[in-house]
Scaffold this active site. Structure first.
Site, short mmCIF file in Angstrom:
data_model
loop_
_atom_site.label_atom_id
_atom_site.label_comp_id
_atom_site.label_asym_id
_atom_site.label_seq_id
_atom_site.Cartn_x
_atom_site.Cartn_y
_atom_site.Cartn_z
N ASP A 278 5.54 39.30 6.15
CA ASP A 278 6.21 38.63 5.05
C ASP A 278 6.48 37.20 5.49
OD1 ASP A 278 6.22 40.95 3.56
OD2 ASP A 278 8.21 41.55 4.23
N ASP A 436 6.30 46.91 -6.90
CA ASP A 436 7.65 46.89 -6.31
C ASP A 436 8.62 47.68 -7.18
OD1 ASP A 436 6.92 45.17 -4.16
OD2 ASP A 436 7.02 43.46 -5.52
#
Length: 581
Positions: A278, A436
């Site tokens: 990330d 998500d």
């Protein structure tokens, strides 16, 4: 052709040659981005007959990785700019990427198809990669039938997914060598990397060409060899040290043709272990690798700083050495800004691809965009720049949710969404949709119109059911669509793979959400990557044993060195789960 870095996104223009412009024209895709040109430094001082490789790059997909692999092995590259460059080549590499029809259209328009056919008929040294193998056949069913170069008898058809076979065929699989082929010396028993939805089948008519086959829903051709003509369905430039040895064998054949001893035990498609980074800028403006706790990436201290777990390029290189099957970069603030203005992220891809020879995925902010100057960029242009910078796959998040909602509302595929545009040009195997979801507990499955599951662990009030609400903008906004419904819709729209996250499990280290992964992986025929929650080696074996997930992804436990990648693979192997070692 590859696009080097420039000072700003407004100065982008293609590198030398006609490839990208011709590809854009032939496919009807929007204008390509413009980058300032710079010369690459070669590992040798000058070109010579022995160290020059001619590369046919017609402008689609990630060819940078092939360039980097060739240079890594000590060779220089001469790009094909006109048909005569093919005919004068001493050795030619054709790394075909994208859709069959679009590739043939470009080759025919530029006069490359005839030159290629002539070069091959003269038995000149040739290596085709992936689509570069398929184009040698008579025709393809992909968006067709479409006529190929017609060198090898046979038709390229799609894998049959009607019996539950996961398509595309993505991952590390074993090949069975059927005849002597110098470039395959030493690879039998080792995994190589495949990513494709179409394949050619062996037959009596082409048996003299076939040098190896692979088993996936039946036997298909994984390589051909005849005289000086070689081609492979897999990607050697993405197959680690094994793949580099294949390229080396083609570029500089060993003096002895005696087969090397091999100790590999690969027998089938391996489960993949993916390292995820990330990436975002911290408060000082530096690009760092971070990790969230239920998507919160800031330390709970007085300073409230973004967690800094290392530098992206260095970590990616280390994970490659540690045995990661893929590396995924997620630009977690990409939804806020113009992604092509993020030149450091593009440079991360370019630098990583120089030394990391496994697949690279990048996600974050892939959508249509109008910059501060009023200039419009399509999502296809954004994805194209990521591909040219070294990405093999792009991951689409929020934009895919909006496209799926519209598709479910109207039942119409407009062809205008980022998902549809990119998969049409580059193939669905190049497009990952990142989901998500957040778990919403229910007393009864009839409480919502979305697909529900009976959860393994009851909710805080004893609820026995749940649905998984999809979110956008980094998990900040819930949408009226479930993970099950979204997965089914994006597969219809062209997604080739699904990255399935879970906000509730993110950063908790308690294991993957098995209920969610089972729900989605059983609902689609594309590969599903399990993500969020890994905290121990046992969590990887659990997700592979209890669900149909094709891969498992982790981030924090690798960054913090709590669980080494090699330990994960050794544990999986101990549990009789096929992995690449």
């Amino acid at each position: 052709m590859e696009a080097p870095p420039s000072a700003s996104a407004s100065h982008l223009r293609p590198s030398s040659g006609l490839s990208h412009l011709s590809y854009a024209h032939a496919t009807g895709s929007p204008r390509k981005l413009h980058f300032a040109r710079r010369k690459h430094r070669s590992v040798r001082a000058s070109f010579s007959y022995d160290d020059t490789v001619t590369l046919l790059d017609y402008g689609a997909g990630n060819v940078r990785s092939v360039r980097n692999a060739i240079r890594h092995l000590g060779f220089n590259i001469k790009d094909v700019k006109k048909p005569e460059d093919i005919l004068s080549a001493n050795r030619l590499v054709f790394p075909g990427v994208g859709a069959f029809a679009a590739a043939m259209q470009v080759l025919n328009q530029n006069g490359m198809a005839e030159a290629l056919h002539t070069y091959i008929q003269k038995d000149r040294p040739f290596l085709g990669i992936c689509l570069g193998l398929q184009l040698l056949f008579e025709s393809s069913e992909e968006n067709g039938p479409v006529k190929g170069l017609g060198v090898i008898p046979g038709i390229v058809g799609r894998f049959n997914s009607s019996n539950g076979l996961i398509v595309p065929h993505i991952g590390w699989n074993a090949v069975q060598i059927t005849k002597e082929s110098g470039i395959l010396d030493g690879i039998e028993g080792h995994h190589v990397y495949f990513v494709h939805s179409y394949r050619a089948l062996p037959s009596d008519a082409n048996k003299d060409w076939v040098s190896s086959v692979c088993n996936y829903g039946g036997s298909f051709i994984s390589s051909i060899a005849r005289g000086n003509i070689q081609a492979v369905q897999f990607h050697p430039e993405k197959s680690g040290v094994v793949g580099l040895s294949i390229l080396q064998n083609f570029l500089k054949p060993p003096l002895s043709s005696r087969r090397k001893t091999t100790y590999g035990k690969a027998s089938k498609l391996a489960k993949r272990v993916i390292a995820c980074l990330d990436v975002r800028t911290n408060d000082k403006g530096d690009l760092v690798v971070t990790k969230g706790d239920q998507y919160d990436v800031r330390d709970h201290t007085d300073q409230n700083e973004v967690r800094n777990l290392g530098k992206p390029v260095e970590l990616a290189s280390q994970y490659y050495k540690d045995g990661a099957d893929e590396v995924s970069f997620l630009n977690i603030t990409g939804f806020r800004d113009f992604p092509l203005g993020d030149l450091p992220m593009l440079q991360v891809l370019r630098s990583t691809s120089e030394n990391v020879f496994v697949p690279l995925t990048v996600g974050g902010g892939i959508r249509d965009f109008t910059d501060a100057n009023g200039r419009y960029y399509s999502s296809l242009e954004v994805a194209s720049e990521y591909f040219r910078s070294g990405a093999d796959k792009v991951s689409i998040g929020s934009d895919a949710v909006f496209a799926a909602e519209e598709y479910l509302r109207t039942g119409v595929k407009t062809g205008k969404s980022s998902l549809e545009q990119i998969s049409q040009v580059y193939g669905n195997q190049a497009v990952v949709v990142s989901i998500d979801p957040r778990r919403i507990y229910l007393v009864s499955p009839g409480d919502v119109k979305f697909k529900t599951v009976k959860v393994s662990t009851p909710g805080p009030l004893g609820e026995e059911y749940a649905w998984y609400q999809c979110t956008v903008n980094g998990g900040r906004e819930g949408r009226p669509i479930g993970a099950y419904e979204l997965a089914k819709a994006v597969e219809e729209l062209g997604a080739g793979e699904i990255l399935l996250n879970c906000i509730d499990c993110d950063g908790q280290g308690q294991g993957f959400d098995i209920d969610l992964i089972e729900l989605v992986s059983d609902a689609v025929t594309v590969p599903v990557i399990a993500s969020s929650g890994a905290g121990a080696v046992e969590h990887f074996s659990e997700v592979f044993q209890k669900t149909s997930a094709s891969a498992a992804l982790a981030a924090g436990i690798f960054h913090r060195k709590e669980v080494p990648i090699q330990s994960v693979k050794e544990h999986l192997l101990h549990d009789n789960i096929e992995v690449r070692l």
